[in-house]
Every structure is written in C-alpha cells, then in structure tokens.
Design a protein around this motif. Structure first.
Motif, PDB file in Angstrom:
ATOM      1  N   ALA A 548     -11.173   4.510   3.867  1.00 21.68           N
ATOM      2  CA  ALA A 548     -11.209   5.925   3.478  1.00 21.68           C
ATOM      3  C   ALA A 548      -9.913   6.357   2.830  1.00 21.68           C
ATOM      4  CB  ALA A 548     -11.494   6.783   4.705  1.00 21.68           C
ATOM      5  N   HIS A 549     -10.043   7.398   2.007  1.00 21.07           N
ATOM      6  CA  HIS A 549      -8.868   8.085   1.464  1.00 21.07           C
ATOM      7  C   HIS A 549      -8.577   9.337   2.274  1.00 21.07           C
ATOM      8  CE1 HIS A 549      -9.749   6.022  -2.634  1.00 21.07           C
ATOM      9  NE2 HIS A 549      -8.893   5.331  -1.929  1.00 21.07           N
ATOM     10  N   ARG A 550      -9.590   9.894   2.927  1.00 24.53           N
ATOM     11  CA  ARG A 550      -9.397  11.081   3.753  1.00 24.53           C
ATOM     12  C   ARG A 550      -8.793  10.661   5.085  1.00 24.53           C
ATOM     13  NH1 ARG A 550     -15.368  13.564   2.401  1.00 24.53           N
ATOM     14  NH2 ARG A 550     -14.849  14.464   0.358  1.00 24.53           N
ATOM     15  N   LEU A 551      -7.592  11.106   5.359  1.00 24.22           N
ATOM     16  CA  LEU A 551      -6.853  10.574   6.495  1.00 24.22           C
ATOM     17  C   LEU A 551      -7.335  11.113   7.834  1.00 24.22           C
ATOM     18  CD1 LEU A 551      -3.180  10.232   5.263  1.00 24.22           C
ATOM     19  CD2 LEU A 551      -5.078   8.618   5.179  1.00 24.22           C
ATOM     20  N   HIS A 552      -8.206  12.144   7.830  1.00 25.37           N
ATOM     21  CA  HIS A 552      -8.739  12.554   9.133  1.00 25.37           C
ATOM     22  C   HIS A 552      -9.629  11.457   9.712  1.00 25.37           C
ATOM     23  CE1 HIS A 552     -12.551  13.423   7.148  1.00 25.37           C
ATOM     24  NE2 HIS A 552     -11.965  14.310   6.356  1.00 25.37           N
ATOM     25  N   THR A 553     -10.219  10.626   8.845  1.00 21.90           N
ATOM     26  CA  THR A 553     -10.982   9.468   9.327  1.00 21.90           C
ATOM     27  C   THR A 553     -10.052   8.510  10.056  1.00 21.90           C
ATOM     28  OG1 THR A 553     -12.524   9.668   7.480  1.00 21.90           O
ATOM     29  CG2 THR A 553     -12.477   7.569   8.630  1.00 21.90           C
ATOM     30  N   ALA A 554      -8.886   8.263   9.483  1.00 21.73           N
ATOM     31  CA  ALA A 554      -7.915   7.378  10.114  1.00 21.73           C
ATOM     32  C   ALA A 554      -7.405   7.972  11.427  1.00 21.73           C
ATOM     33  CB  ALA A 554      -6.753   7.122   9.157  1.00 21.73           C
ATOM     34  N   HIS A 555      -7.228   9.276  11.451  1.00 20.77           N
ATOM     35  CA  HIS A 555      -6.713   9.938  12.652  1.00 20.77           C
ATOM     36  C   HIS A 555      -7.600   9.670  13.855  1.00 20.77           C
ATOM     37  CE1 HIS A 555      -6.227  13.343  15.457  1.00 20.77           C
ATOM     38  NE2 HIS A 555      -4.939  13.325  15.085  1.00 20.77           N
ATOM     39  N   ASP A 556      -8.924   9.594  13.650  1.00 19.58           N
ATOM     40  CA  ASP A 556      -9.858   9.418  14.759  1.00 19.58           C
ATOM     41  C   ASP A 556     -10.044   7.955  15.153  1.00 19.58           C
ATOM     42  OD1 ASP A 556     -10.238  12.134  14.701  1.00 19.58           O
ATOM     43  OD2 ASP A 556     -12.068  12.037  13.490  1.00 19.58           O
ATOM     44  N   ALA A 557      -9.505   7.027  14.399  1.00 17.30           N
ATOM     45  CA  ALA A 557      -9.730   5.606  14.652  1.00 17.30           C
ATOM     46  C   ALA A 557      -8.860   5.092  15.789  1.00 17.30           C
ATOM     47  CB  ALA A 557      -9.445   4.803  13.382  1.00 17.30           C
ATOM     48  N   ASP A 558      -9.298   3.960  16.359  1.00 16.22           N
ATOM     49  CA  ASP A 558      -8.483   3.323  17.402  1.00 16.22           C
ATOM     50  C   ASP A 558      -7.203   2.740  16.817  1.00 16.22           C
ATOM     51  OD1 ASP A 558     -10.460   3.862  19.347  1.00 16.22           O
ATOM     52  OD2 ASP A 558     -11.575   2.082  18.720  1.00 16.22           O
ATOM     53  N   ARG A 559      -7.362   2.105  15.658  1.00 13.96           N
ATOM     54  CA  ARG A 559      -6.198   1.552  14.963  1.00 13.96           C
ATOM     55  C   ARG A 559      -6.332   1.798  13.471  1.00 13.96           C
ATOM     56  NH1 ARG A 559      -4.859  -4.476  15.690  1.00 13.96           N
ATOM     57  NH2 ARG A 559      -7.128  -4.679  15.482  1.00 13.96           N
ATOM     58  N   ILE A 560      -5.195   1.699  12.790  1.00 11.48           N
ATOM     59  CA  ILE A 560      -5.173   1.919  11.348  1.00 11.48           C
ATOM     60  C   ILE A 560      -4.466   0.741  10.704  1.00 11.48           C
ATOM     61  CG2 ILE A 560      -4.391   3.442   9.478  1.00 11.48           C
ATOM     62  CD1 ILE A 560      -4.199   5.665  11.692  1.00 11.48           C
ATOM     63  N   GLU A 570       1.134  -2.311   7.501  1.00  8.84           N
ATOM     64  CA  GLU A 570       1.300  -1.648   8.799  1.00  8.84           C
ATOM     65  C   GLU A 570      -0.007  -1.737   9.567  1.00  8.84           C
ATOM     66  OE1 GLU A 570       4.647   1.833   8.384  1.00  8.84           O
ATOM     67  OE2 GLU A 570       2.587   2.373   7.846  1.00  8.84           O
ATOM     68  N   LEU A 571       0.127  -1.790  10.894  1.00  6.44           N
ATOM     69  CA  LEU A 571      -1.055  -1.872  11.748  1.00  6.44           C
ATOM     70  C   LEU A 571      -0.728  -1.232  13.087  1.00  6.44           C
ATOM     71  CD1 LEU A 571      -3.970  -2.981  12.000  1.00  6.44           C
ATOM     72  CD2 LEU A 571      -2.987  -5.070  12.972  1.00  6.44           C
ATOM     73  N   GLY A 572      -1.495  -0.224  13.476  1.00  3.54           N
ATOM     74  CA  GLY A 572      -1.253   0.451  14.744  1.00  3.54           C
ATOM     75  C   GLY A 572      -2.079   1.709  14.838  1.00  3.54           C
ATOM     76  N   SER A 573      -1.877   2.466  15.926  1.00  3.31           N
ATOM     77  CA  SER A 573      -2.602   3.718  16.098  1.00  3.31           C
ATOM     78  C   SER A 573      -1.966   4.804  15.233  1.00  3.31           C
ATOM     79  CB  SER A 573      -2.561   4.138  17.569  1.00  3.31           C
ATOM     80  OG  SER A 573      -1.228   4.481  17.937  1.00  3.31           O
ATOM     81  N   HIS A 574      -2.652   5.931  15.144  1.00  2.00           N
ATOM     82  CA  HIS A 574      -2.138   7.031  14.339  1.00  2.00           C
ATOM     83  C   HIS A 574      -0.761   7.463  14.842  1.00  2.00           C
ATOM     84  CE1 HIS A 574      -1.988  10.887  12.225  1.00  2.00           C
ATOM     85  NE2 HIS A 574      -1.721  11.462  13.411  1.00  2.00           N
ATOM     86  N   ALA A 575      -0.650   7.668  16.152  1.00  2.14           N
ATOM     87  CA  ALA A 575       0.621   8.143  16.711  1.00  2.14           C
ATOM     88  C   ALA A 575       1.736   7.133  16.481  1.00  2.14           C
ATOM     89  CB  ALA A 575       0.453   8.415  18.208  1.00  2.14           C
ATOM     90  N   GLU A 576       1.411   5.829  16.664  1.00  6.00           N
ATOM     91  CA  GLU A 576       2.438   4.797  16.474  1.00  6.00           C
ATOM     92  C   GLU A 576       2.925   4.758  15.030  1.00  6.00           C
ATOM     93  OE1 GLU A 576       0.748   1.685  19.882  1.00  6.00           O
ATOM     94  OE2 GLU A 576       0.255   1.413  17.759  1.00  6.00           O
ATOM     95  N   LEU A 577       2.014   4.858  14.081  1.00 10.31           N
ATOM     96  CA  LEU A 577       2.408   4.731  12.675  1.00 10.31           C
ATOM     97  C   LEU A 577       3.149   5.975  12.191  1.00 10.31           C
ATOM     98  CD1 LEU A 577      -0.722   2.994  11.098  1.00 10.31           C
ATOM     99  CD2 LEU A 577       1.395   1.970  11.936  1.00 10.31           C
ATOM    100  N   VAL A 578       2.772   7.151  12.688  1.00  4.28           N
ATOM    101  CA  VAL A 578       3.494   8.362  12.312  1.00  4.28           C
ATOM    102  C   VAL A 578       4.918   8.297  12.859  1.00  4.28           C
ATOM    103  CG1 VAL A 578       3.645  10.854  12.667  1.00  4.28           C
ATOM    104  CG2 VAL A 578       1.464   9.809  12.056  1.00  4.28           C
TER     105      VAL A 578
END
Length: 595
Positions: A548-560, A570-578
């Motif tokens: 996805a390009h819409r990052l709210h999809t990524a926000h809800d995922a287990d990992r990105i 990069e590979l990790g959860s939303h909170a970890e990557l931010v």
C-alpha cells in the motif's frame, strides 16, 4: 508438416507463448484418431466404397468403346450400369462426407476445450511475459484457421487420398505400362512438394506470430488511448503499428512466394499424365500390346486422377496453415510452460502445507536478464501475521507480491509456504492457498450473484450476502439485485464497486494467505479505511501481505517492511520504525504533512 520448432519457442516471436513441435502435433493427432476410432473407421469405409464405385464408370466406358468398335450392341445395359454406379458413388460419397464432418466437429470441439483448459491452467507469469496480443490471436484467428482445416481440409484430403490410391490400383490392373504413364509427373510433383513442405510450416508460424504482435500493439494503443493522447505518443505508436504491419506484410509475402513457386509446377504436372497416356497408350494399341478398352479406361482414370490430386494440393496449403495453428494452440498447455514456472507440480502438494507461513531466502528477480528488480530478499512471514509492504514507486513492492502469489518464480533464491516451495504447488492448490488481489479488476458478463460465486460455485445466497456485507457492498448490491446482469451489456459498475466485487470473491474463496496489492486504491480514503477495518474482522487468523501507499494500512499491520530499490531496508512494527527515525519515519511524517 515437416520441420521442427523447439517447444517453448514461438517461431518468429521470442516473447510469445510456447509452440508445439511438429512431432508433438502429429502425436496428438494420432491420439485424437485413436480416441475416435469407431467414427474414423466408418468414415474410412464409406470413403473407400465411394471411391471404389467411381472406378466402375471409366472401365464400363472403355468396354462400351470396345464393343461399339467391334460391332457389339450392348449400349443400353452398359449405360444403365454406368448410371447405377454414378448414383451409388454420389450416395456413398455424401454419407462419407457427413460422417467426416460429424467426426470433425467432435474433434474440433475437443481441441477447443483442451485449448481453453490450457489457457486457464497456464501460469500467470507465462501469460504476462507473452502479452495479450499473442493469446488473443490464438484464441481467435488460430482457432478459426484450425476449424477450417478440420471441417473442410481434412475430409476432402482424406477422400482425395483414398480416390488416388484406388484409381492407381485400377490402372495397375489395366496394365502396368498404362499406370506408369499416369506417374510421369510424380518426380516433378514430389520435388516441388518437398521443397514447399520444408519451408511452409515455419513460414506460417512466422506469419501467425506477426499477427500476434500486430494485435498486441493495436490493443495496447486502444487500451491506453488517453495516455497516448496525454503524453503525445501518437507518432511513436503509429510507428510501432507501421513496423508491425511491415513485418506482417513481409511474412505474408514470403508465404505467397512459396505458393507462386509451387503452384505452377503443380499445373504442369497435371497436363503431362493425360498427354502421355493418350500418346503412348495409342502407340501400344497400334502395336497390339493393349486393347482399345484399356487405353480408353486408362485415359479416363488418368483424367479422373486430376480432380483429387488438385483437391489434395489445394488443401495442402490449408493443412499447413491449420497445422501451424494447431501447433500454436497445442503449445498453450501447462506442460509447455518453463520448468521453473510456478503452478507446476514437481513435489509436495498443498495438503502437505500445515504451517502457512512464508520463508524467503536470497530471493532476486529480473524481468530482463541482467536487470534485477529485487535483490537478495530474506524475509519470514509467520502464519496469521499481517505484513504491510511500503516504499516509493518502483521499489519492487508489486513484484514481491507476485512472487509470493506464485505469479513469477524468483531468478535466484527460494520461496516456501509451510516449508513447501511455492513453485512445486500445482496451480489448483496454489490458487486455493494464496490469493492475489490487485487494483485491476474485471466484471464478467453475468449476474451479480454469478460474479461473486466464481470464487466458490457451491456457496449459498446467504454466503454471497455475507461476503458482500464484509466488503461494505451489500447496500448497493441489494438495490441492484443479485439476479441483475452486470458487465458488458448489463448494469455498469463503478471502479470502486468492481473493486468491492473482487474483494467479495476473495472473502468467499477463503484462502489462508492473501496478497493485497493496492486492493482498495480505487476507493476514496475514508471508504477505503472503513472497508479495511471491516475486512480486518473477516481476515482474522489469515496471513495477509498488504502492499500500500496509504500508510494507515501499515499502521494497522503487525509488521512493516520498507522497500527501496528492490531491497528491504527496514522491518518492524509501526512504533518501532517511527522510533528508529529511518525511512519509514520520514514517510510517516510526510504522510501527515509534518515535513
């Protein structure tokens, strides 16, 4: 049908779908003949009887000439016999042609069914690499050419061969010398035919391949008309069409050259046997070697040979065209796909897949040799995990999704699902296990219900309604009605509704893994967000890879997984990557207008 063409190659088109070799075509023709042995035997017997009754007329006319010259008045009886055999030949030939036509329609229907099955079973990567033009040309032009050959060329050719063989047999019975005169053109005809056959198959394959490229270019121009106009590509597209037409013209001109060289030799070979039989047969009669009846019958038999020989040679060209078409149609089958293509079964099947997780090790992929778009991807996706793949355009996100879905096989490295290589799964098992949904959707010309039921034909109306509700489509679907025809000629659905319809099919199919490549891109952001939350409840427990390009999809995922230039950076959860403050954090800030 002499000559060869390597399986897996398309004469005249390196990027086309596979083409069967001449040996494979002959082998398949034999299998078809054995499969319809009874009908073929009936046709052979009827053709033989019809040809045999046709031999009686010239022999009786010879007897009539002999009797009249000897002063014997037997005209009435012989004339009656000639009329009887003419009628018998007409009846038997008619029955033979009917039996052949009926057999031909059965064989043609079977060939068409095999072709459709082969098209549907081909790996998507093979079809994508070949382009739509080649497939469309085979589906339309090649099927029509093969139909003409099966319906007309094969029965007429078979009748001609039987007639020629029996007529030559009748000539031999009259006298070996008289039979020899009828064969004076055989060397000329044999050399010319051999010359033609050695070149014809490959020439017609090139001609058909040129039609495929022309059709593909025209289809691309029509489908992308707005893009062509917006970017002012008209001159370039026109040059492409002109080049394709020139190539097609050159291929067709060469086949015309073959015919213009071959057919004059055929015409000459028609005249010589009759002249030779009259001249030399007459000399033998004057010397008392043969009777007048024999010379008359031999001349009529030789003249009678001209029509079946002419028919045989006329259809010979059509048989070459039909043989080339059958080679192209027969090439569209799973066994003709590259050995490494996903969707072919070479090992454990889907029932061996227990853990539904993915493992990617050293995966690289290229659409063109030497130009990798993915580089040494190592990734583990746990069963039931929701992974979002983000990154700039051209980073390789969609390519990664296609590799996971088995559309393409990796150039290097391995991809396994539950420990089983994706490439080893049969196409049926692969599609039952992993589903790919992109922003490209098709609404089939059928009822709304049937469009959803394609995913699972045995589902009930309640299940259809549940699937449509899961993707927020029931409100408009109920107003349209499940029995309403949609697609071409029916109710036209909006792009967003077509996308919801595709997602409803996905819900009904219930695969364990879903690869969503911009699957909600045609919906407005608010509707897409609502739909994704609705789908989240339906997809609980399934493995989901969302590109996805819409990052709210990524926000809800287990990992990105963040991709750049064909690599996972990069590979990790939303909170970890931010918190890491890297590429994803920059994307997130940009998404919220903080940069």
């Amino acid at each position: 049908m002499s000559g060869t063409s390597p399986a897996g190659s398309s004469a005249g088109s390196s990027a086309g779908l596979p083409v069967a070799t001449a040996r494979e075509v002959r082998r398949h023709a034999r299998r078809l003949a054995l499969r319809h042995r009874r009908e073929l035997t009936v046709a052979v017997v009827l053709h033989s009887l019809g040809a045999a009754t046709g031999l009686a007329g010239p022999w009786l006319i010879g007897r009539l000439v002999q009797d009249v010259s000897a002063g014997v008045d037997d005209v009435g009886r012989i004339t009656a016999l000639i009329c009887f055999f003419v009628v018998a030949q007409a009846v038997l030939t008619g029955l033979a042609m009917f039996a052949s036509a009926r057999l031909g329609e059965k064989v043609l229907a079977q060939l068409r069914e095999e072709f459709v099955d082969g098209v549907l079973a081909l790996p998507l990567g093979t079809v994508e690499a070949a382009g739509t033009g080649d497939l469309i040309t085979r589906t339309t032009r090649d099927v029509d050419l093969l139909a003409r050959a099966v319906r007309y060329a094969v029965p007429d050719t078979f009748l001609s061969v039987v007639t020629i063989v029996l007529t030559l047999g009748g000539l031999v019975l009259l006298g070996p010398l008289l039979a020899a005169f009828a064969l004076v053109s055989a060397p000329i005809l044999g050399v010319a035919t051999r010359w033609y056959l050695r070149r014809a198959r490959d020439a017609y394959l090139r001609e058909n391949a040129s039609y495929s490229r022309l059709a593909e270019g025209l289809a691309e121009t029509v489908d992308g008309a707005r893009t062509v106009e917006a970017l002012r590509l008209g001159d370039r597209r026109f040059a492409r069409v002109q080049s394709d037409i020139a190539t097609s013209y050159g291929a067709e001109r060469f086949t015309m050259y073959l015919r213009t060289v071959y057919l004059p030799h055929v015409d000459v070979s028609f005249i010589l046997p009759v002249v030779a039989t009259l001249v030399f047969g007459g000399l033998l009669y004057l010397d008392g070697v043969v009777t007048l009846a024999a010379v008359t019958a031999a001349t009529l038999y030789t003249q009678q040979l001209l029509n079946p020989v002419d028919t045989l040679l006329f259809w010979l060209n059509e048989l070459q065209v039909g043989g080339a078409a059958m080679a192209r149609l027969r090439g569209v089958r799973p066994s003709a796909a590259p050995a490494s293509a996903p969707g072919e079964s070479h090992g454990p099947q889907a029932d061996a897949v227990v853990d539904k997780g993915f493992e990617l090790h050293g995966v690289s992929h290229a659409y063109r040799p030497g130009h990798d778009v993915l580089h040494d991807i190592d990734l583990t996706i746990a069963a039931g995990e929701r992974l979002a793949v983000v990154g700039p355009s051209g980073a390789g996100k969609s390519t990664l999704g296609k590799l996971l879905a088995g559309v393409h096989a990796p150039r290097t490295g391995t991809i396994t699902v539950g420990g089983v290589p994706v490439a080893s799964l049969s196409l049926e098992d692969l599609r039952a296990e992993v589903a790919l949904v992109t922003q490209e959707h098709h609404v089939f010309r059928a009822s709304l219900r049937d469009n959803v039921l394609m995913a699972r034909p045995s589902a009930s109306d309640a299940s259809v309604e549940e699937a449509l509700r899961a993707v927020d489509a029931w409100s408009w679907a109920a107003s349209v009605g499940l029995d309403t025809a949609v697609g071409a000629g029916g109710v036209e659905l909006s792009p967003a509704q077509a996308q919801q319809l595709a997602l409803a099919r996905l819900v009904l199919a219930d695969p364990h893994t879903l690869v969503l490549d911009e699957a909600t891109s045609l919906l407005d952001p608010r509707a897409a967000r609502h739909l994704e939350r609705s789908l989240a409840a339906v997809l609980t427990g399934r493995t989901v890879v969302a590109i996805a390009h819409r990052l709210h999809t990524a926000h809800d995922a287990d990992r990105i997984a963040v991709m750049e230039a064909g690599r996972i950076v990069e590979l990790g959860s939303h909170a970890e990557l931010v918190a890491a403050g890297g590429a994803y954090a920059a994307l997130w800030r940009s998404w919220h207008g903080q940069d």
